[in-house]
Scaffold this motif. Sequence first.
Motif, PDB file in Angstrom:
ATOM      1  N   PHE A   1      10.599   8.456  -4.739  1.00 49.17           N
ATOM      2  CA  PHE A   1       9.819   9.731  -3.880  1.00 49.17           C
ATOM      3  C   PHE A   1       8.707   8.991  -3.223  1.00 49.17           C
ATOM      4  O   PHE A   1       8.496   7.600  -4.040  1.00 49.17           O
ATOM      5  N   PHE A   2       8.343   9.238  -2.446  1.00 48.30           N
ATOM      6  CA  PHE A   2       7.353   9.394  -1.539  1.00 48.30           C
ATOM      7  C   PHE A   2       6.642  10.270  -1.301  1.00 48.30           C
ATOM      8  O   PHE A   2       6.688  11.635  -1.325  1.00 48.30           O
ATOM      9  N   TYR A   3       5.082   9.734  -0.838  1.00 47.19           N
ATOM     10  CA  TYR A   3       3.942  10.611  -0.913  1.00 47.19           C
ATOM     11  C   TYR A   3       3.551  11.008   0.244  1.00 47.19           C
ATOM     12  O   TYR A   3       3.104   9.806   1.268  1.00 47.19           O
ATOM     13  N   THR A   4       2.882  11.801   0.949  1.00 45.40           N
ATOM     14  CA  THR A   4       2.016  11.893   2.207  1.00 45.40           C
ATOM     15  C   THR A   4       1.107  12.142   2.326  1.00 45.40           C
ATOM     16  O   THR A   4       0.445  13.090   1.208  1.00 45.40           O
ATOM     17  N   GLY A   5      -0.246  12.175   2.483  1.00 40.42           N
ATOM     18  CA  GLY A   5      -1.332  12.542   3.479  1.00 40.42           C
ATOM     19  C   GLY A   5      -1.947  12.342   4.103  1.00 40.42           C
ATOM     20  O   GLY A   5      -1.703  11.692   4.895  1.00 40.42           O
ATOM     21  N   GLY A   6      -3.527  12.799   4.520  1.00 39.28           N
ATOM     22  CA  GLY A   6      -4.414  12.869   5.358  1.00 39.28           C
ATOM     23  C   GLY A   6      -3.905  13.500   6.274  1.00 39.28           C
ATOM     24  O   GLY A   6      -4.216  14.371   6.054  1.00 39.28           O
ATOM     25  N   LEU A   7      -3.621  12.800   7.505  1.00 41.97           N
ATOM     26  CA  LEU A   7      -2.763  13.870   9.132  1.00 41.97           C
ATOM     27  C   LEU A   7      -1.783  14.247   8.629  1.00 41.97           C
ATOM     28  O   LEU A   7      -1.805  15.479   9.633  1.00 41.97           O
ATOM     29  N   LEU A   8      -1.120  13.884   7.675  1.00 41.26           N
ATOM     30  CA  LEU A   8       0.756  14.456   7.841  1.00 41.26           C
ATOM     31  C   LEU A   8       0.431  15.301   6.278  1.00 41.26           C
ATOM     32  O   LEU A   8      -0.792  15.578   5.777  1.00 41.26           O
TER      33      LEU A   8
ATOM     34  N   LEU B   1      -1.491   4.387  10.333  1.00 43.79           N
ATOM     35  CA  LEU B   1      -0.946   4.372   9.248  1.00 43.79           C
ATOM     36  C   LEU B   1      -1.539   4.029   7.944  1.00 43.79           C
ATOM     37  O   LEU B   1      -1.200   3.108   8.591  1.00 43.79           O
ATOM     38  N   TYR B   2      -1.513   4.590   7.079  1.00 47.24           N
ATOM     39  CA  TYR B   2      -1.985   3.337   5.748  1.00 47.24           C
ATOM     40  C   TYR B   2      -0.882   3.740   4.991  1.00 47.24           C
ATOM     41  O   TYR B   2      -0.810   4.991   4.114  1.00 47.24           O
ATOM     42  N   VAL B   3      -0.389   2.534   4.226  1.00 52.11           N
ATOM     43  CA  VAL B   3       0.570   3.203   2.995  1.00 52.11           C
ATOM     44  C   VAL B   3      -0.374   2.327   1.895  1.00 52.11           C
ATOM     45  O   VAL B   3      -0.225   1.035   2.025  1.00 52.11           O
ATOM     46  N   ILE B   4      -0.081   3.038   0.713  1.00 44.82           N
ATOM     47  CA  ILE B   4      -0.576   2.743  -0.462  1.00 44.82           C
ATOM     48  C   ILE B   4       0.344   2.370  -1.406  1.00 44.82           C
ATOM     49  O   ILE B   4       1.228   3.434  -1.694  1.00 44.82           O
ATOM     50  N   ARG B   5       0.536   0.795  -1.831  1.00 45.29           N
ATOM     51  CA  ARG B   5       1.611   0.775  -2.389  1.00 45.29           C
ATOM     52  C   ARG B   5       1.713   0.296  -4.111  1.00 45.29           C
ATOM     53  O   ARG B   5      -0.270  -0.517  -4.103  1.00 45.29           O
ATOM     54  N   THR B   6       1.821   0.069  -4.630  1.00 42.55           N
ATOM     55  CA  THR B   6       1.712   0.079  -6.080  1.00 42.55           C
ATOM     56  C   THR B   6       1.807  -1.336  -6.691  1.00 42.55           C
ATOM     57  O   THR B   6       3.823  -1.502  -6.417  1.00 42.55           O
ATOM     58  N   THR B   7       1.897  -2.426  -7.149  1.00 45.45           N
ATOM     59  CA  THR B   7       2.530  -3.645  -8.342  1.00 45.45           C
ATOM     60  C   THR B   7       3.055  -3.058  -8.733  1.00 45.45           C
ATOM     61  O   THR B   7       3.158  -2.082  -9.596  1.00 45.45           O
ATOM     62  N   PRO B   8       3.865  -4.120  -9.333  1.00 44.36           N
ATOM     63  CA  PRO B   8       4.387  -4.051 -10.640  1.00 44.36           C
ATOM     64  C   PRO B   8       3.125  -3.914 -11.856  1.00 44.36           C
ATOM     65  O   PRO B   8       3.929  -3.344 -13.277  1.00 44.36           O
TER      66      PRO B   8
ATOM     67  N   ILE C   1      -0.477   7.950   4.385  1.00 44.57           N
ATOM     68  CA  ILE C   1      -1.694   8.570   4.592  1.00 44.57           C
ATOM     69  C   ILE C   1      -2.037   7.841   6.126  1.00 44.57           C
ATOM     70  O   ILE C   1      -2.088   6.728   6.876  1.00 44.57           O
ATOM     71  N   LEU C   2      -1.925   8.816   6.859  1.00 49.71           N
ATOM     72  CA  LEU C   2      -2.110   9.230   8.532  1.00 49.71           C
ATOM     73  C   LEU C   2      -3.210   9.390   9.266  1.00 49.71           C
ATOM     74  O   LEU C   2      -4.183  10.598   8.329  1.00 49.71           O
ATOM     75  N   ARG C   3      -3.624   8.660   9.503  1.00 48.50           N
ATOM     76  CA  ARG C   3      -5.126   9.057  10.766  1.00 48.50           C
ATOM     77  C   ARG C   3      -5.772   8.020  11.618  1.00 48.50           C
ATOM     78  O   ARG C   3      -4.581   7.670  12.327  1.00 48.50           O
ATOM     79  N   TYR C   4      -7.265   9.077  12.437  1.00 49.85           N
ATOM     80  CA  TYR C   4      -7.005   8.444  13.424  1.00 49.85           C
ATOM     81  C   TYR C   4      -7.753   7.385  13.361  1.00 49.85           C
ATOM     82  O   TYR C   4      -8.557   6.962  12.588  1.00 49.85           O
ATOM     83  N   LYS C   5      -7.097   6.135  14.428  1.00 45.24           N
ATOM     84  CA  LYS C   5      -8.567   5.304  14.549  1.00 45.24           C
ATOM     85  C   LYS C   5     -10.101   5.897  15.332  1.00 45.24           C
ATOM     86  O   LYS C   5     -10.060   6.939  16.345  1.00 45.24           O
ATOM     87  N   PRO C   6     -11.231   5.226  14.763  1.00 42.39           N
ATOM     88  CA  PRO C   6     -12.289   4.933  15.436  1.00 42.39           C
ATOM     89  C   PRO C   6     -12.214   5.899  17.227  1.00 42.39           C
ATOM     90  O   PRO C   6     -13.171   6.658  17.496  1.00 42.39           O
TER      91      PRO C   6
END
Length: 148
Positions: A24-31, A82-89, A120-125
Amino acid sequence: MLQPSDIILEEGDIVVVEARDTEFFYTGGLLHGGQFPIPRDYDLDGVGAMAIAGQGLGAAGQSPGGGGMLGGGFAGASPTQLYVIRTTPCGDQFNIAVDLNKALNDNSERLMVQPGDTLILRYKPCEELVNFSLVTFFTYGITELFRN
């Protein structure tokens, strides 16, 4: 060394194929927040993952989590960060920033989504400023124009 007799199935042999956990992948923010399965048959990039989550590029106001539809139905700037938060091994996490304006025109800017990623989707400043200015103008500016 393997012999043909070692790999040829005979009557009564049992073949066990272990189930593969769904990834799975997960979404948040404006998504719209959610958990979505990663397709097994093809690679999925951030733009495709946004489409699966129900948010296309440049779709101001389509996002259930907020979006670019301003008061009164005036469309503002679309979110393009778009920010992608990724977990390392090792269990550490890091953020990867994807500029959707660049990703739209350059496939090398499209990050492949991996199992466990959070998008995570968000607006730029600057997009926030445009939207704030539009809301302020249409909320207060027009009211003042017609006040007298």
